[in-house]
Motif scaffolding. Structure first.
Motif, PDB file in Angstrom:
ATOM      1  N   MET A 164       0.676  21.535  14.320  1.00 20.20           N
ATOM      2  CA  MET A 164       1.273  20.309  14.717  1.00 20.20           C
ATOM      3  C   MET A 164       2.526  21.497  15.489  1.00 20.20           C
ATOM      4  SD  MET A 164       1.299  16.580  13.578  1.00 20.20           S
ATOM      5  CE  MET A 164       3.167  16.331  15.029  1.00 20.20           C
ATOM      6  N   SER A 221      -0.210  10.622  -2.126  1.00 14.49           N
ATOM      7  CA  SER A 221       0.119   9.094  -1.854  1.00 14.49           C
ATOM      8  C   SER A 221      -1.596   8.398  -1.186  1.00 14.49           C
ATOM      9  CB  SER A 221       0.791   8.334  -1.106  1.00 14.49           C
ATOM     10  OG  SER A 221       0.724   8.541   0.528  1.00 14.49           O
ATOM     11  N   TYR A 222      -2.361   9.428  -1.627  1.00 17.99           N
ATOM     12  CA  TYR A 222      -3.725   8.899  -0.988  1.00 17.99           C
ATOM     13  C   TYR A 222      -4.575   9.840  -2.284  1.00 17.99           C
ATOM     14  CZ  TYR A 222      -3.264   7.764   3.884  1.00 17.99           C
ATOM     15  OH  TYR A 222      -3.438   7.095   5.292  1.00 17.99           O
ATOM     16  N   VAL A 275       7.436  12.840  11.670  1.00 22.26           N
ATOM     17  CA  VAL A 275       6.762  14.098  12.718  1.00 22.26           C
ATOM     18  C   VAL A 275       7.636  13.186  14.099  1.00 22.26           C
ATOM     19  CG1 VAL A 275       4.384  13.854  11.954  1.00 22.26           C
ATOM     20  CG2 VAL A 275       4.950  12.622  13.259  1.00 22.26           C
ATOM     21  N   LEU A 298      -0.084   2.510 -13.533  1.00 21.18           N
ATOM     22  CA  LEU A 298       1.397   2.800 -13.497  1.00 21.18           C
ATOM     23  C   LEU A 298       1.811   4.612 -12.748  1.00 21.18           C
ATOM     24  CD1 LEU A 298       3.146   2.232 -16.889  1.00 21.18           C
ATOM     25  CD2 LEU A 298       3.967   3.931 -14.784  1.00 21.18           C
ATOM     26  N   ILE A 299       2.341   4.344 -11.759  1.00 19.97           N
ATOM     27  CA  ILE A 299       2.749   5.755 -10.809  1.00 19.97           C
ATOM     28  C   ILE A 299       4.186   6.197 -10.962  1.00 19.97           C
ATOM     29  CG2 ILE A 299       2.921   6.872  -8.986  1.00 19.97           C
ATOM     30  CD1 ILE A 299       1.221   4.417  -7.400  1.00 19.97           C
ATOM     31  N   SER A 356       6.023   4.029   1.168  1.00 18.90           N
ATOM     32  CA  SER A 356       6.077   5.195  -0.294  1.00 18.90           C
ATOM     33  C   SER A 356       7.943   5.693  -0.026  1.00 18.90           C
ATOM     34  CB  SER A 356       5.592   6.058   0.093  1.00 18.90           C
ATOM     35  OG  SER A 356       5.892   6.668   1.512  1.00 18.90           O
ATOM     36  N   TYR A 357       8.118   5.102   1.210  1.00 22.82           N
ATOM     37  CA  TYR A 357      10.047   5.630   1.027  1.00 22.82           C
ATOM     38  C   TYR A 357      10.982   5.074   0.788  1.00 22.82           C
ATOM     39  CZ  TYR A 357       8.980  10.108   3.900  1.00 22.82           C
ATOM     40  OH  TYR A 357       9.003  11.526   4.401  1.00 22.82           O
ATOM     41  N   VAL A 386      10.339   2.606  -1.435  1.00 23.28           N
ATOM     42  CA  VAL A 386       9.854   2.614  -3.069  1.00 23.28           C
ATOM     43  C   VAL A 386      10.964   4.379  -3.903  1.00 23.28           C
ATOM     44  CG1 VAL A 386       7.853   3.442  -3.119  1.00 23.28           C
ATOM     45  CG2 VAL A 386       8.457   2.219  -4.917  1.00 23.28           C
ATOM     46  N   ASP A 387      11.181   4.622  -3.297  1.00 22.91           N
ATOM     47  CA  ASP A 387      11.409   6.670  -3.424  1.00 22.91           C
ATOM     48  C   ASP A 387      12.898   6.076  -3.327  1.00 22.91           C
ATOM     49  OD1 ASP A 387      10.777   9.144  -3.759  1.00 22.91           O
ATOM     50  OD2 ASP A 387      12.293   9.166  -2.350  1.00 22.91           O
ATOM     51  N   GLN A 415       6.722   9.136 -10.504  1.00 22.12           N
ATOM     52  CA  GLN A 415       7.035  10.420  -9.818  1.00 22.12           C
ATOM     53  C   GLN A 415       7.876  11.055 -10.900  1.00 22.12           C
ATOM     54  OE1 GLN A 415       8.914   9.326  -6.030  1.00 22.12           O
ATOM     55  NE2 GLN A 415       9.661   7.718  -6.146  1.00 22.12           N
ATOM     56  N   GLU A 470      -6.016   5.151  -8.101  1.00 22.96           N
ATOM     57  CA  GLU A 470      -5.864   3.591  -8.570  1.00 22.96           C
ATOM     58  C   GLU A 470      -7.025   2.884  -8.400  1.00 22.96           C
ATOM     59  OE1 GLU A 470      -2.200   2.103  -8.284  1.00 22.96           O
ATOM     60  OE2 GLU A 470      -2.730  -0.237  -8.589  1.00 22.96           O
ATOM     61  N   GLN A 494       0.755  -1.073  -6.218  1.00 20.33           N
ATOM     62  CA  GLN A 494      -0.190  -1.749  -4.890  1.00 20.33           C
ATOM     63  C   GLN A 494      -0.235  -3.010  -5.526  1.00 20.33           C
ATOM     64  OE1 GLN A 494      -1.395   2.099  -2.790  1.00 20.33           O
ATOM     65  NE2 GLN A 494      -1.987   2.750  -4.930  1.00 20.33           N
ATOM     66  N   PHE A 508      -2.540  -4.380  -2.437  1.00 17.33           N
ATOM     67  CA  PHE A 508      -3.341  -4.313  -1.392  1.00 17.33           C
ATOM     68  C   PHE A 508      -3.290  -5.228  -0.962  1.00 17.33           C
ATOM     69  CE2 PHE A 508      -4.611  -0.881  -4.748  1.00 17.33           C
ATOM     70  CZ  PHE A 508      -4.688  -0.121  -4.663  1.00 17.33           C
ATOM     71  N   ARG A 556       1.025  -1.121  -0.150  1.00 18.80           N
ATOM     72  CA  ARG A 556       0.076   0.261   0.467  1.00 18.80           C
ATOM     73  C   ARG A 556       0.962   1.445   0.134  1.00 18.80           C
ATOM     74  NH1 ARG A 556      -5.233   0.671   2.715  1.00 18.80           N
ATOM     75  NH2 ARG A 556      -5.418   2.437   0.676  1.00 18.80           N
ATOM     76  N   ILE A 557       0.828   2.326  -1.427  1.00 16.71           N
ATOM     77  CA  ILE A 557       1.331   2.939  -1.510  1.00 16.71           C
ATOM     78  C   ILE A 557       0.904   4.340   0.058  1.00 16.71           C
ATOM     79  CG2 ILE A 557      -0.107   4.375  -2.202  1.00 16.71           C
ATOM     80  CD1 ILE A 557       2.463   4.975  -4.561  1.00 16.71           C
ATOM     81  N   VAL A 558       0.225   4.419   0.195  1.00 16.74           N
ATOM     82  CA  VAL A 558      -0.027   5.029   1.750  1.00 16.74           C
ATOM     83  C   VAL A 558       0.706   4.887   2.868  1.00 16.74           C
ATOM     84  CG1 VAL A 558      -2.341   5.476   0.654  1.00 16.74           C
ATOM     85  CG2 VAL A 558      -2.151   3.697   2.726  1.00 16.74           C
ATOM     86  N   ARG A 600      -2.780  -8.363  -2.184  1.00 16.27           N
ATOM     87  CA  ARG A 600      -3.798  -9.401  -2.667  1.00 16.27           C
ATOM     88  C   ARG A 600      -3.263  -9.969  -3.959  1.00 16.27           C
ATOM     89  NH1 ARG A 600      -8.452  -4.704  -4.304  1.00 16.27           N
ATOM     90  NH2 ARG A 600      -6.965  -4.965  -5.936  1.00 16.27           N
ATOM     91  N   GLU A 607       0.749  20.200   9.225  1.00 18.02           N
ATOM     92  CA  GLU A 607       2.992  19.425   9.824  1.00 18.02           C
ATOM     93  C   GLU A 607       2.680  20.894  10.774  1.00 18.02           C
ATOM     94  OE1 GLU A 607       3.848  16.950   8.639  1.00 18.02           O
ATOM     95  OE2 GLU A 607       5.871  17.488   9.461  1.00 18.02           O
ATOM     96  N   LEU A 635       7.650   0.768 -12.072  1.00 18.52           N
ATOM     97  CA  LEU A 635       6.419   1.032 -12.697  1.00 18.52           C
ATOM     98  C   LEU A 635       5.762   0.765 -11.329  1.00 18.52           C
ATOM     99  CD1 LEU A 635       5.053  -0.882 -15.275  1.00 18.52           C
ATOM    100  CD2 LEU A 635       4.025  -0.626 -13.005  1.00 18.52           C
ATOM    101  N   ILE A 636       5.272   1.739 -10.302  1.00 18.22           N
ATOM    102  CA  ILE A 636       5.098   1.139  -9.531  1.00 18.22           C
ATOM    103  C   ILE A 636       3.741   0.633  -8.926  1.00 18.22           C
ATOM    104  CG2 ILE A 636       4.165   1.757  -6.587  1.00 18.22           C
ATOM    105  CD1 ILE A 636       5.690   4.620  -7.640  1.00 18.22           C
ATOM    106  N   ILE A 642       5.821  10.700  -4.011  1.00 14.72           N
ATOM    107  CA  ILE A 642       5.086   9.842  -3.740  1.00 14.72           C
ATOM    108  C   ILE A 642       5.371   9.423  -1.485  1.00 14.72           C
ATOM    109  CG2 ILE A 642       7.324   8.186  -2.915  1.00 14.72           C
ATOM    110  CD1 ILE A 642       4.897   5.564  -4.611  1.00 14.72           C
ATOM    111  N   VAL A 643       6.132   9.978  -1.152  1.00 18.83           N
ATOM    112  CA  VAL A 643       6.548  10.260   0.297  1.00 18.83           C
ATOM    113  C   VAL A 643       5.099  11.796   0.864  1.00 18.83           C
ATOM    114  CG1 VAL A 643       8.390   9.615   0.077  1.00 18.83           C
ATOM    115  CG2 VAL A 643       8.518  11.779   0.075  1.00 18.83           C
ATOM    116  N   GLU A 702      13.224   4.255  -6.204  1.00 15.36           N
ATOM    117  CA  GLU A 702      13.611   4.616  -8.118  1.00 15.36           C
ATOM    118  C   GLU A 702      14.203   5.198  -7.852  1.00 15.36           C
ATOM    119  OE1 GLU A 702       9.751   5.967  -9.026  1.00 15.36           O
ATOM    120  OE2 GLU A 702      10.269   7.359 -10.417  1.00 15.36           O
ATOM    121  N   GLU A 719      -2.752  -8.554  -7.390  1.00 13.94           N
ATOM    122  CA  GLU A 719      -2.137  -7.949  -8.077  1.00 13.94           C
ATOM    123  C   GLU A 719      -0.946  -8.182  -8.088  1.00 13.94           C
ATOM    124  OE1 GLU A 719      -3.242  -5.121  -9.082  1.00 13.94           O
ATOM    125  OE2 GLU A 719      -5.901  -6.202  -8.490  1.00 13.94           O
TER     126      GLU A 719
END
Lengths: 335, 335
Positions: B257, B75-76, A284, B93-94, A75-76, A78-79, B96, B82, A96, A98, A68-70, A100, B254, A93-94, B69-70, A82, A103
DNA sequence: GTGAAAGCGCTAACAG
DNA sequence: CTGTTAGCGCTTTCAC
């Protein structure tokens, strides 16, 4: 869309010569080469990948799967992958999943269908008996996963056992004696070290405990802990205990944050009355009121190494099955 | 790799019949169809996309570009896109862009090269004079961007003006009178509404201010605010002011906070002494010690709508240039 | 050095 | 309903 023969026509040469220029074959005279080149950009010509793929040449594209990308961890990750791949001239090519299996197969089929040169799986959803079949179509690298010893795929992961072992030692050094443990798992099954992610973590924790002759109460184990809300609940539970722990390994920064917040409400001093150790080092965490001491996953390095492993594989090098990276303890104020 | 003719051979039929089955043409007898089907799975046959593409058929793949993506917002957003596309049978295909124009072109070239059927740009890095050229190769949808009126591309965005206008009104209703404003921008150029994202936000804020006959001190404008650290600095600056605002629109959760945390250190009561309004509604915002009241971007809806717009485009429908979504005020405790 | 020509796996006329 | 056949744009022998 200009085609290779348009270029050939304009340059007054054959398609094969143009093809040679495209694939920078050395056997083309400088003169004709520049003739072709000028024709190419006069027409804004770009070779059509589908046609090249059909001929079985490289795609210069990689797929990477994540559940899951979120999820910031992924996300870090894959970043980082990449970035490294990008330097080497690969597109990424990313996919997701999920979580499953189907997928994941989509990504794997990309390999089978020659749409990508390799796939990096950051989490596996199918049994190896399925995934393994795809190795004949291209390169596969695993990240953060555990597989039986006889299966030899390049695997990059962090040494959870060592990280948690050291983290626990670190708590003892700090003078803590009664260490609580929270995890996202529904239960801790006492499988041995090396079986999986969580088992490894818990084994590291246990081994340190044993070496320090320290006991562990079942009241100090908190399972199914995922969110900040869960963290708040945990703090309340801890405070209602007769025999309270003096520090807790929170399982994630998210949970740690909840504990911290509730501690504030309940006027429990951190780290004096209760130390809190997070896991992950989310963005954070450093800027909380009580900056969080946490066990950092080497996401960046993992991504880099995974990409490097893939690149080596592509270059035909054989690489060692596993590359194990170290977890790092980021010391701030909550412990 | 089994090919279409392998299947044909095994089924004792011609490749065209097999092709018809693959593309479920109606003109195939049930009997031969099942003959082909069994041959297909006996061989584990999967049509090779490259070959189909070469013949100009659909790819059933979409590209979506995001700067990074980060960034949770993106990302949401891409996650929502998707999900919707997935339901419609498209792979995603995502790409960045890292805010680099070249990377955006990579995505656009996917279109030119028939590797994807459409691309959804969640942020644009090239002038429209460049991007516009690609509309002849496939469908393009824009998200969260502003473009001159004469350019007609489907654009999905949230109404920043309206959201900030309503949010400011909301603060007045709550009894606040002196409203400070923080933004990530290096400076607020007073361009008119509709020009861009930040101008729209600030215009909404200003209009509400004017309608309420409220003044705005330049001391209450904080620029280049991105991180929690910036938020901490802002709170300190506010407290050193002679004429203090009684509430601040923080520009992001951010930053909010950071303000919240420093307020706690400085014993400034939130919301009594200073109200804090965030922007974005990040996952953690709800579980802070003082749960954050915030202006939520309709990320999910934006993603959904963008995907829907693309799907309609693919179906040959013409769709209205813009689809504007509403920002929502999530009321919690910090205001 | 250069060009002609044979396919890669598939779809889409066109015939039957 | 089904089969034959001509390419899609490109790479790669194989000649010259």
């Amino acid at each position: 869309m200009a085609t290779i023969s348009d270029v050939a026509k304009l340059a007054g040469l054959s398609v094969s010569t143009v093809s040679r220029v495209i694939n920078n074959s050395p056997h083309v005279s400088v003169k004709k080469r520049s003739l072709v080149e000028s024709a190419m950009d006069q027409l804004g010509y770009v070779p059509l990948p589908a046609a090249r793929q059909l001929r079985g040449s490289k795609t210069n594209t990689m797929a990477v799967t994540i559940p899951r990308i979120v999820n910031p961890f992924f996300s870090y990750l894959v970043d980082a992958i990449e970035q490294r791949l990008d330097e080497a001239g690969y597109s990424t090519l990313i996919v997701q999943t999920f979580s499953r299996p189907e997928e994941e197969l989509t990504a794997l089929n990309l390999l089978k269908n020659q749409q990508v040169d390799g796939v990096i799986l950051c989490s596996i959803e199918n049994p190896w008996s399925v995934i393994g079949n795809y190795t004949k179509y291209g390169k596969i690298v695993l990240v953060n996963e555990y597989l039986k010893d006889d299966i030899k795929v390049p695997t990059i992961r962090a040494n959870q056992y060592d990280g948690f072992y050291r983290a626990t030692n670190f708590l003892f050094e700090k003078g803590y004696k009664k260490i609580a443990y929270a995890t996202g798992r529904k239960s801790i099954t006492f499988v041995k070290r090396g079986e999986n992610f969580d088992a490894d973590r818990f084994a590291g924790f246990q081994d340190s405990l044993n070496e320090h002759g320290s006991g562990f109460s079942h009241d100090w184990l908190f399972t199914s802990a995922h969110t900040a809300e869960d963290g708040k609940t945990i703090l309340k539970q801890i405070m209602s205990l007769q025999d309270k722990p003096d520090v807790i390994i929170a399982g994630s920064d998210e949970v740690a944050m909840g504990i911290l917040q509730e501690a504030e409400v309940e006027k429990v001093k951190v780290p004096e009355e209760l130390g809190v150790l997070g896991v992950d080092d989310q963005p954070v965490s450093a800027s909380l009121r009580v900056p969080l001491t946490t066990i950092k996953q080497p996401v960046n390095e993992m991504g880099q190494e995974a990409a490097k492993a893939m690149l080596k594989l592509m270059a035909g090098e054989t690489i060692s099955k596993e590359e194990i990276l170290k977890l790092k303890i980021i010391e701030r104020a909550s412990v």
